[in-house]
Design a protein around this motif. Sequence first.
Motif, PDB file in Angstrom:
ATOM      1  N   ASP A  30       0.801  -1.227   0.000  1.00  0.00           N
ATOM      2  CA  ASP A  30       0.000   0.000   0.000  1.00  0.00           C
ATOM      3  C   ASP A  30       0.834   1.278   0.000  1.00  0.00           C
ATOM      4  O   ASP A  30       0.293   2.367   0.169  1.00  0.00           O
ATOM      5  CB  ASP A  30      -0.913   0.023   1.231  1.00  0.00           C
ATOM      6  CG  ASP A  30      -1.921  -1.103   1.228  1.00  0.00           C
ATOM      7  OD1 ASP A  30      -2.347  -1.503   0.126  1.00  0.00           O
ATOM      8  OD2 ASP A  30      -2.275  -1.580   2.320  1.00  0.00           O
ATOM      9  N   ASP A  64       7.117  -0.976  13.755  1.00  0.00           N
ATOM     10  CA  ASP A  64       7.183  -2.350  13.256  1.00  0.00           C
ATOM     11  C   ASP A  64       8.630  -2.742  13.041  1.00  0.00           C
ATOM     12  O   ASP A  64       9.479  -1.911  12.733  1.00  0.00           O
ATOM     13  CB  ASP A  64       6.435  -2.482  11.919  1.00  0.00           C
ATOM     14  CG  ASP A  64       4.932  -2.548  12.091  1.00  0.00           C
ATOM     15  OD1 ASP A  64       4.458  -2.914  13.182  1.00  0.00           O
ATOM     16  OD2 ASP A  64       4.223  -2.238  11.122  1.00  0.00           O
ATOM     17  N   ARG A 105       3.137  -6.133  15.334  1.00  0.00           N
ATOM     18  CA  ARG A 105       1.905  -5.970  14.577  1.00  0.00           C
ATOM     19  C   ARG A 105       1.077  -4.830  15.140  1.00  0.00           C
ATOM     20  O   ARG A 105       0.951  -4.676  16.335  1.00  0.00           O
ATOM     21  CB  ARG A 105       1.059  -7.235  14.652  1.00  0.00           C
ATOM     22  CG  ARG A 105       1.714  -8.448  14.035  1.00  0.00           C
ATOM     23  CD  ARG A 105       0.750  -9.576  13.989  1.00  0.00           C
ATOM     24  NE  ARG A 105      -0.418  -9.123  13.237  1.00  0.00           N
ATOM     25  CZ  ARG A 105      -1.040  -9.813  12.323  1.00  0.00           C
ATOM     26  NH1 ARG A 105      -0.635 -11.007  12.039  1.00  0.00           N
ATOM     27  NH2 ARG A 105      -2.088  -9.355  11.695  1.00  0.00           N
ATOM     28  N   HIS A 106       0.471  -4.085  14.296  1.00  0.00           N
ATOM     29  CA  HIS A 106      -0.597  -3.129  14.540  1.00  0.00           C
ATOM     30  C   HIS A 106      -0.476  -2.293  15.813  1.00  0.00           C
ATOM     31  O   HIS A 106       0.056  -1.208  15.782  1.00  0.00           O
ATOM     32  CB  HIS A 106      -1.956  -3.827  14.457  1.00  0.00           C
ATOM     33  CG  HIS A 106      -2.140  -4.622  13.203  1.00  0.00           C
ATOM     34  ND1 HIS A 106      -1.960  -4.084  11.949  1.00  0.00           N
ATOM     35  CD2 HIS A 106      -2.445  -5.916  13.011  1.00  0.00           C
ATOM     36  CE1 HIS A 106      -2.173  -5.003  11.035  1.00  0.00           C
ATOM     37  NE2 HIS A 106      -2.461  -6.129  11.643  1.00  0.00           N
ATOM     38  N   SER A 107      -1.001  -2.760  16.923  1.00  0.00           N
ATOM     39  CA  SER A 107      -1.073  -1.951  18.139  1.00  0.00           C
ATOM     40  C   SER A 107       0.302  -1.732  18.758  1.00  0.00           C
ATOM     41  O   SER A 107       1.135  -2.645  18.814  1.00  0.00           O
ATOM     42  CB  SER A 107      -1.985  -2.616  19.159  1.00  0.00           C
ATOM     43  OG  SER A 107      -1.901  -1.940  20.397  1.00  0.00           O
ATOM     44  N   GLU A 134      -6.019   4.466   9.942  1.00  0.00           N
ATOM     45  CA  GLU A 134      -7.090   3.466   9.963  1.00  0.00           C
ATOM     46  C   GLU A 134      -6.598   2.074  10.327  1.00  0.00           C
ATOM     47  O   GLU A 134      -7.364   1.114  10.323  1.00  0.00           O
ATOM     48  CB  GLU A 134      -7.835   3.438   8.619  1.00  0.00           C
ATOM     49  CG  GLU A 134      -7.027   2.980   7.427  1.00  0.00           C
ATOM     50  CD  GLU A 134      -6.272   4.091   6.720  1.00  0.00           C
ATOM     51  OE1 GLU A 134      -6.032   3.934   5.508  1.00  0.00           O
ATOM     52  OE2 GLU A 134      -5.893   5.096   7.360  1.00  0.00           O
ATOM     53  N   GLN A 135      -5.342   1.958  10.676  1.00  0.00           N
ATOM     54  CA  GLN A 135      -4.805   0.667  11.094  1.00  0.00           C
ATOM     55  C   GLN A 135      -4.112   0.817  12.446  1.00  0.00           C
ATOM     56  O   GLN A 135      -4.769   0.793  13.477  1.00  0.00           O
ATOM     57  CB  GLN A 135      -3.859   0.113  10.022  1.00  0.00           C
ATOM     58  CG  GLN A 135      -4.558  -0.226   8.718  1.00  0.00           C
ATOM     59  CD  GLN A 135      -3.601  -0.631   7.617  1.00  0.00           C
ATOM     60  OE1 GLN A 135      -2.420  -0.887   7.834  1.00  0.00           O
ATOM     61  NE2 GLN A 135      -4.104  -0.684   6.396  1.00  0.00           N
ATOM     62  N   CYS A 136      -2.813   1.002  12.442  1.00  0.00           N
ATOM     63  CA  CYS A 136      -2.038   0.988  13.684  1.00  0.00           C
ATOM     64  C   CYS A 136      -2.446   2.071  14.672  1.00  0.00           C
ATOM     65  O   CYS A 136      -2.464   1.832  15.878  1.00  0.00           O
ATOM     66  CB  CYS A 136      -0.553   1.061  13.370  1.00  0.00           C
ATOM     67  SG  CYS A 136       0.021  -0.352  12.389  1.00  0.00           S
ATOM     68  N   TYR A 139      -5.892   0.942  16.206  1.00  0.00           N
ATOM     69  CA  TYR A 139      -5.752  -0.183  17.135  1.00  0.00           C
ATOM     70  C   TYR A 139      -5.011   0.231  18.401  1.00  0.00           C
ATOM     71  O   TYR A 139      -5.322  -0.246  19.503  1.00  0.00           O
ATOM     72  CB  TYR A 139      -5.031  -1.355  16.463  1.00  0.00           C
ATOM     73  CG  TYR A 139      -5.656  -1.798  15.166  1.00  0.00           C
ATOM     74  CD1 TYR A 139      -7.037  -1.763  14.974  1.00  0.00           C
ATOM     75  CD2 TYR A 139      -4.876  -2.251  14.119  1.00  0.00           C
ATOM     76  CE1 TYR A 139      -7.607  -2.164  13.774  1.00  0.00           C
ATOM     77  CE2 TYR A 139      -5.440  -2.652  12.914  1.00  0.00           C
ATOM     78  CZ  TYR A 139      -6.808  -2.598  12.750  1.00  0.00           C
ATOM     79  OH  TYR A 139      -7.361  -3.002  11.565  1.00  0.00           O
ATOM     80  N   HIS A 160      -2.663   8.358   6.250  1.00  0.00           N
ATOM     81  CA  HIS A 160      -3.629   7.310   5.928  1.00  0.00           C
ATOM     82  C   HIS A 160      -3.358   6.707   4.558  1.00  0.00           C
ATOM     83  O   HIS A 160      -2.674   7.303   3.723  1.00  0.00           O
ATOM     84  CB  HIS A 160      -5.050   7.877   5.952  1.00  0.00           C
ATOM     85  CG  HIS A 160      -5.249   8.985   4.959  1.00  0.00           C
ATOM     86  ND1 HIS A 160      -5.037  10.300   5.277  1.00  0.00           N
ATOM     87  CD2 HIS A 160      -5.598   8.962   3.647  1.00  0.00           C
ATOM     88  CE1 HIS A 160      -5.265  11.053   4.209  1.00  0.00           C
ATOM     89  NE2 HIS A 160      -5.603  10.260   3.201  1.00  0.00           N
ATOM     90  N   ALA A 169     -12.133   6.130  11.148  1.00  0.00           N
ATOM     91  CA  ALA A 169     -11.309   5.707  12.285  1.00  0.00           C
ATOM     92  C   ALA A 169     -11.177   6.831  13.313  1.00  0.00           C
ATOM     93  O   ALA A 169     -11.295   6.592  14.524  1.00  0.00           O
ATOM     94  CB  ALA A 169      -9.926   5.273  11.799  1.00  0.00           C
TER      95      ALA A 169
END
Length: 190
Positions: A30, A64, A105-107, A134-136, A139, A160, A169
């Motif tokens: 992305d 990450d 991951r994510h959070s 809208e992701q990390c 979360y 984003h 989000a």
Amino acid sequence: MGIPGRHSGGGADGTALVVVDMINTYDHEDADQLLPSVRAVLPVVVDLLTRAREHDVPVIYVNDNFGEWRSHHGELLQTALAGPHAELVEPVRPDDSSLFVVKARHSIFYETPLAYLLTQLGVGHLVLCGQVTEQCVLYSALDAHIRHIDVTVPTDAVAHIHEPLARAALEMMRRNMGARTVEAKEIDFG
């Protein structure tokens, strides 16, 4: 309403600036959709970093590890700085006073020592900036809410991939998680 600065006592009313996933190689599926938004928020993130550091507010990078389980934060930074988008990493590189937490991951909380670190710092309020809204970021705001940690999200300092999802989000963070969503200029670290 100002945001409290660093607290040195036993309570958890201090603030930390958390920079989410800005040390990035942009070598993912992305990236082309994300890059324009990162370029737009970069000056705002740099300003937040400057203001937080001027007021001795802890700056914590949570990033990450790109699946590189033998790497440490210095190697992650060097890899990102050696990549094709170093101009997006250099302005936000950690300084010697910055703290760094590697996530998988994510959070920012998932399987990391961040909650313990915040307790040690007396931090009960996070200003979340970085990527991806809208992701990390979403979360992470949820996980902070679950832990009774207050969150402020400067809407002009989070990047984003999908703008409609990012708007949704931010609304979820505000309505469902009690996060303050404001422009970065409204944040007073003093």
